[in-house]
Design a protein around this motif. Structure first.
Motif, PDB file in Angstrom:
ATOM      1  N   PRO A 328       0.803  -1.231   0.000  1.00  0.00           N
ATOM      2  CA  PRO A 328       0.000   0.000   0.000  1.00  0.00           C
ATOM      3  C   PRO A 328       0.834   1.279   0.000  1.00  0.00           C
ATOM      4  CG  PRO A 328      -0.337  -1.283   2.038  1.00  0.00           C
ATOM      5  CD  PRO A 328       0.485  -2.102   1.116  1.00  0.00           C
ATOM      6  N   ARG A 329       2.072   1.196   0.544  1.00  0.00           N
ATOM      7  CA  ARG A 329       2.911   2.407   0.602  1.00  0.00           C
ATOM      8  C   ARG A 329       3.429   2.802  -0.779  1.00  0.00           C
ATOM      9  NH1 ARG A 329       6.570  -0.197   5.022  1.00  0.00           N
ATOM     10  NH2 ARG A 329       6.114  -1.802   3.503  1.00  0.00           N
ATOM     11  N   GLN A 330       3.445   1.834  -1.696  1.00  0.00           N
ATOM     12  CA  GLN A 330       3.933   2.118  -3.058  1.00  0.00           C
ATOM     13  C   GLN A 330       2.850   2.753  -3.941  1.00  0.00           C
ATOM     14  OE1 GLN A 330       7.170   0.831  -4.339  1.00  0.00           O
ATOM     15  NE2 GLN A 330       7.473   0.834  -2.118  1.00  0.00           N
ATOM     16  N   ARG A 331       1.624   2.709  -3.481  1.00  0.00           N
ATOM     17  CA  ARG A 331       0.545   3.237  -4.330  1.00  0.00           C
ATOM     18  C   ARG A 331       0.512   4.760  -4.273  1.00  0.00           C
ATOM     19  NH1 ARG A 331      -3.572  -0.641  -1.408  1.00  0.00           N
ATOM     20  NH2 ARG A 331      -2.463  -2.559  -1.877  1.00  0.00           N
ATOM     21  N   PRO A 332       0.268   5.400  -5.412  1.00  0.00           N
ATOM     22  CA  PRO A 332       0.208   6.870  -5.389  1.00  0.00           C
ATOM     23  C   PRO A 332      -1.066   7.344  -4.697  1.00  0.00           C
ATOM     24  CG  PRO A 332      -0.348   6.024  -7.559  1.00  0.00           C
ATOM     25  CD  PRO A 332       0.013   4.843  -6.736  1.00  0.00           C
ATOM     26  N   THR A 333      -1.067   8.570  -4.213  1.00  0.00           N
ATOM     27  CA  THR A 333      -2.284   9.130  -3.609  1.00  0.00           C
ATOM     28  C   THR A 333      -3.171   9.683  -4.731  1.00  0.00           C
ATOM     29  OG1 THR A 333      -1.315  11.304  -3.448  1.00  0.00           O
ATOM     30  CG2 THR A 333      -1.006   9.846  -1.544  1.00  0.00           C
ATOM     31  N   ALA A 334      -4.395  10.039  -4.357  1.00  0.00           N
ATOM     32  CA  ALA A 334      -5.313  10.607  -5.361  1.00  0.00           C
ATOM     33  C   ALA A 334      -4.723  11.893  -5.934  1.00  0.00           C
ATOM     34  CB  ALA A 334      -6.662  10.872  -4.721  1.00  0.00           C
ATOM     35  N   GLU A 335      -4.094  12.675  -5.072  1.00  0.00           N
ATOM     36  CA  GLU A 335      -3.516  13.947  -5.518  1.00  0.00           C
ATOM     37  C   GLU A 335      -2.379  13.707  -6.516  1.00  0.00           C
ATOM     38  OE1 GLU A 335      -2.591  16.392  -2.234  1.00  0.00           O
ATOM     39  OE2 GLU A 335      -2.247  18.144  -3.496  1.00  0.00           O
ATOM     40  N   GLN A 336      -1.519  12.740  -6.205  1.00  0.00           N
ATOM     41  CA  GLN A 336      -0.395  12.426  -7.117  1.00  0.00           C
ATOM     42  C   GLN A 336      -0.915  11.927  -8.460  1.00  0.00           C
ATOM     43  OE1 GLN A 336       1.608   9.645  -4.598  1.00  0.00           O
ATOM     44  NE2 GLN A 336       2.977  11.188  -3.717  1.00  0.00           N
ATOM     45  N   LEU A 337      -1.967  11.134  -8.416  1.00  0.00           N
ATOM     46  CA  LEU A 337      -2.527  10.625  -9.670  1.00  0.00           C
ATOM     47  C   LEU A 337      -3.129  11.747 -10.503  1.00  0.00           C
ATOM     48  CD1 LEU A 337      -4.108   7.345  -8.306  1.00  0.00           C
ATOM     49  CD2 LEU A 337      -2.463   7.459 -10.188  1.00  0.00           C
ATOM     50  N   LEU A 338      -3.739  12.710  -9.824  1.00  0.00           N
ATOM     51  CA  LEU A 338      -4.343  13.836 -10.550  1.00  0.00           C
ATOM     52  C   LEU A 338      -3.280  14.686 -11.257  1.00  0.00           C
ATOM     53  CD1 LEU A 338      -7.186  14.926  -8.104  1.00  0.00           C
ATOM     54  CD2 LEU A 338      -7.486  14.198 -10.463  1.00  0.00           C
ATOM     55  N   ALA A 339      -2.035  14.538 -10.787  1.00  0.00           N
ATOM     56  CA  ALA A 339      -0.944  15.308 -11.406  1.00  0.00           C
ATOM     57  C   ALA A 339      -0.333  14.562 -12.605  1.00  0.00           C
ATOM     58  CB  ALA A 339       0.129  15.587 -10.360  1.00  0.00           C
ATOM     59  N   HIS A 340      -0.880  13.402 -12.963  1.00  0.00           N
ATOM     60  CA  HIS A 340      -0.387  12.648 -14.122  1.00  0.00           C
ATOM     61  C   HIS A 340      -0.572  13.508 -15.374  1.00  0.00           C
ATOM     62  CE1 HIS A 340      -0.325   9.622 -17.317  1.00  0.00           C
ATOM     63  NE2 HIS A 340       0.324   8.840 -16.460  1.00  0.00           N
ATOM     64  N   PRO A 341       0.439  13.502 -16.290  1.00  0.00           N
ATOM     65  CA  PRO A 341       0.356  14.404 -17.463  1.00  0.00           C
ATOM     66  C   PRO A 341      -0.962  14.300 -18.240  1.00  0.00           C
ATOM     67  CG  PRO A 341       2.449  13.219 -17.431  1.00  0.00           C
ATOM     68  CD  PRO A 341       1.699  12.755 -16.254  1.00  0.00           C
ATOM     69  N   VAL A 342      -1.449  13.078 -18.449  1.00  0.00           N
ATOM     70  CA  VAL A 342      -2.703  12.944 -19.235  1.00  0.00           C
ATOM     71  C   VAL A 342      -3.856  13.617 -18.495  1.00  0.00           C
ATOM     72  CG1 VAL A 342      -4.361  11.312 -20.208  1.00  0.00           C
ATOM     73  CG2 VAL A 342      -1.933  10.789 -20.270  1.00  0.00           C
ATOM     74  N   LEU A 343      -3.924  13.394 -17.183  1.00  0.00           N
ATOM     75  CA  LEU A 343      -5.037  13.955 -16.407  1.00  0.00           C
ATOM     76  C   LEU A 343      -4.894  15.477 -16.271  1.00  0.00           C
ATOM     77  CD1 LEU A 343      -5.470  11.201 -13.666  1.00  0.00           C
ATOM     78  CD2 LEU A 343      -6.778  11.520 -15.743  1.00  0.00           C
ATOM     79  N   THR A 344      -3.656  15.965 -16.171  1.00  0.00           N
ATOM     80  CA  THR A 344      -3.463  17.416 -16.081  1.00  0.00           C
ATOM     81  C   THR A 344      -3.946  18.078 -17.367  1.00  0.00           C
ATOM     82  OG1 THR A 344      -1.355  16.736 -15.129  1.00  0.00           O
ATOM     83  CG2 THR A 344      -1.752  19.071 -15.197  1.00  0.00           C
ATOM     84  N   ARG A 345      -3.601  17.447 -18.490  1.00  0.00           N
ATOM     85  CA  ARG A 345      -4.021  17.995 -19.788  1.00  0.00           C
ATOM     86  C   ARG A 345      -5.555  18.056 -19.851  1.00  0.00           C
ATOM     87  NH1 ARG A 345      -3.181  14.259 -23.853  1.00  0.00           N
ATOM     88  NH2 ARG A 345      -1.281  13.626 -22.801  1.00  0.00           N
ATOM     89  N   MET A 346      -6.181  17.008 -19.382  1.00  0.00           N
ATOM     90  CA  MET A 346      -7.655  16.958 -19.415  1.00  0.00           C
ATOM     91  C   MET A 346      -8.266  18.026 -18.525  1.00  0.00           C
ATOM     92  SD  MET A 346      -8.609  13.020 -19.314  1.00  0.00           S
ATOM     93  CE  MET A 346      -8.940  12.191 -20.818  1.00  0.00           C
TER      94      MET A 346
END
Ligand SMILES: Nc1ncnc2c1ncn2[C@@H]1O[C@H](COP(=O)(O)OP(=O)(O)OP(=O)(O)O)[C@@H](O)[C@H]1O
Ligand SMILES: [Mg+2]
Length: 493
Positions: A328-346
């Motif tokens: 579980p410690r290796q999983r990204p947080t929701a905030e980190q995932l939202l910063a993914h380039p594809v999602l940022t572009r969207m």
């Protein structure tokens, strides 16, 4: 002596497979208990005990929402001014039940029309009666969470909740379908759409995680899609505070989506990220998720089936894989995932489209409102016509007694109550048994108590029932009828 071998259970869970649709999304779910309100009192008496009165439930403060916790007064079953309010629950009085939308382990959800504003909503009714304070407290906690996240664009909008007959009723916005229904309908979902769904759900999840809450039941069935194609988190029945989760009674959700550490009793925000990751795998690859067995363990050891995962882009594969990390410690947080380039572009593109989105939403709403108004006008027009014909029929015996030779009245023959006034066609309104055919199952379902079943043999058409009284009506009754016509005309204009 040779040992007698017991037959082995059939193990067909050794290979990942595509989802199968047998026509029922939740065929393994148990049927709900019958909704039989406690109506042991005699029909004439109107004594009500506390559980028979509808009590509004709200955790909003008065300043936040002045009428939170207040049910429409005239509709409260505790208001015993009419015999109808004595016999009908608040739900039956306030809503027209149109169809059953779905069912989970805790509740049945119905599509309804609110009689007060003629709009469509969803009402979730708890399946089990409040048997103890603990169960009741859990259901009320669900209301608190619905209320808390109601304002977020990616969480379901909550309207109000009340309890009656030891059950919880929750009125919320009506959505088009669940993500699970959407997947069965489309089967193949374009990757662009998958990213959009992920974005919506991460936004909703972030709002929970920011408050230190975990959902614990993220799955396709608990995500709803509204008319604007926005995905919304729903079903906050298992939501729990991260700090309380490990010490108290946190309940794990659906095993198909469960993070591996939940088996060790570790509840954290990362568990929600795992559930969302595996839900994305199901959505993107149309894969049937195992609820136990070796395949269940493989998916939780980072072994994702090649034949499925290779059908999607490398970028999406990477996101899903890291969301499903065994640790579980290796999983990204929701905030980190939202910063993914594809999602940022969207998100940037979304911002520039916001005005257009708002306009189209307004247009859709006003179109829906106009349609509702038109339907109301049509109903009112029919009602008006009905009353006018009734009045004309009502005046017949009076005029007949004055004009000799009309309809045989002058001969002393009693005029037939069903005879028509000359020149006016006879109209029979067959209201009894007019349940829409498409929804008949729903109306005659076990939700209705024995008192409510549609016993058509006992019913008669309004014309047959009321005729005698109308013909011999007093001036007061006529005044009432005219008032009803007036009311219909007001509805109309
Ligand atoms: N607002 C809504 N609009 C449309 N459909 C809805 C709505 N709310 C619920 N549903 C449908 O009803 C189903 C059951 O609702 P819900 O998940 O809230 O019940 P539950 O008993 O808490 O479920 P679970 O077994 O997941 O805990 C959903 O999967 C969905 O298909
Ligand atoms: Mg559910």
């Amino acid at each position: 002596m040779a040992k007698q071998q017991l037959p082995l259970p059939e193990m067909n869970d050794d290979k990942h497979r595509h989802k199968q649709f047998n026509g029922h999304l939740d065929s393994n779910r148990l049927r709900p208990p019958k909704f039989i309100p406690n109506r042991s009192r005699s029909p004439g008496s109107c004594s009500v005990n506390n559980s028979q009165i509808a009590h509004a439930i709200s955790f909003r403060s008065g300043a936040e929402c002045p009428d939170a916790g207040i049910l429409p007064a005239s509709l409260n079953a505790g208001d015993s001014t009419t015999s109808m309010s004595c016999n009908e629950s608040h739900f039956e009085q306030s809503f027209e039940r149109l169809a059953k939308l779905g069912e989970g382990s805790f509740g049945e959800v119905f599509q309804v029309r609110d009689r007060s504003d003629s709009r469509l909503y969803a009402v979730k009714i708890s399946k089990q009666l409040f048997r103890g304070e603990q169960y009741r407290a859990e259901r009320l906690e669900e209301v608190r969470r619905y209320e808390e996240f109601s304002g977020h664009e990616n969480c379901i909008r909550f309207i109000r909740a009340w309890e009656q007959y030891d059950r919880l009723f929750m009125q919320m916005e009506l959505c088009r379908e669940s993500l699970e229904q959407y997947l069965y309908r489309c089967r193949y979902i374009p990757e662009e759409r998958i990213w959009h769904i992920l974005l919506d759900l991460l936004r909703g999840l972030k709002s929970l995680h920011d408050r230190n809450l975990i959902h614990l039941d993220i799955k396709l069935d608990n995500v709803l899609i509204d008319d604007d194609d926005t995905c919304k988190l729903a079903d906050f029945g298992l939501v729990i505070d991260v700090d309380k989760a490990n010490n108290h009674h946190a309940t794990e959700g659906d095993s198909r989506y469960m993070a591996p550490e939940i088996l060790q009793g570790q509840f954290s925000k990362a568990a929600d990220i795992f559930s969302l990751g595996i839900a994305m795998l199901e959505l993107a690859c149309y894969m049937d998720l195992p609820s136990n067995g070796p395949l269940w363990h493989e998916l939780r050891h980072g072994k994702l089936p090649e034949e499925f995962i290779n059908t999607i882009s490398v970028e999406l594969q990477q996101v899903i894989k890291c969301m499903m990390s065994p640790d579980p410690r290796q999983r990204p947080t929701a905030e980190q995932l939202l910063a993914h380039p594809v999602l940022t572009r969207m998100q940037k593109a979304d911002k520039s489209m916001i005005l257009l989105k708002l306009l189209s939403k307004c247009f859709r709403r006003s179109r829906r409102a106009a349609w509702t108004k038109m339907c109301n006008l049509r109903t009112a027009a029919y009602r008006c016509l009905f009353y006018i014909l009734e009045i004309l029929h009502l005046y017949k015996p009076l005029t007949a007694s004055k004009s000799a030779g009309y309809n045989g009245a002058a001969n002393g023959a009693p005029s037939s109550p069903s005879a028509s006034v000359a020149g006016i066609p006879r109209v029979e309104f067959q209201l009894a048994g007019s349940t829409p055919i498409g929804n008949r199952d729903c109306y005659v379902s076990d939700f209705l108590s024995a008192m409510d079943t549609l016993d058509l043999s006992q019913q008669c058409t309004p014309t047959a029932c009321g005729r005698k009284n109308l013909v011999n009506s007093t001036p007061r009754q006529r005044r009432q009828l005219l008032a009803a016509v007036n009311h219909s005309l007001q509805d109309l204009f």
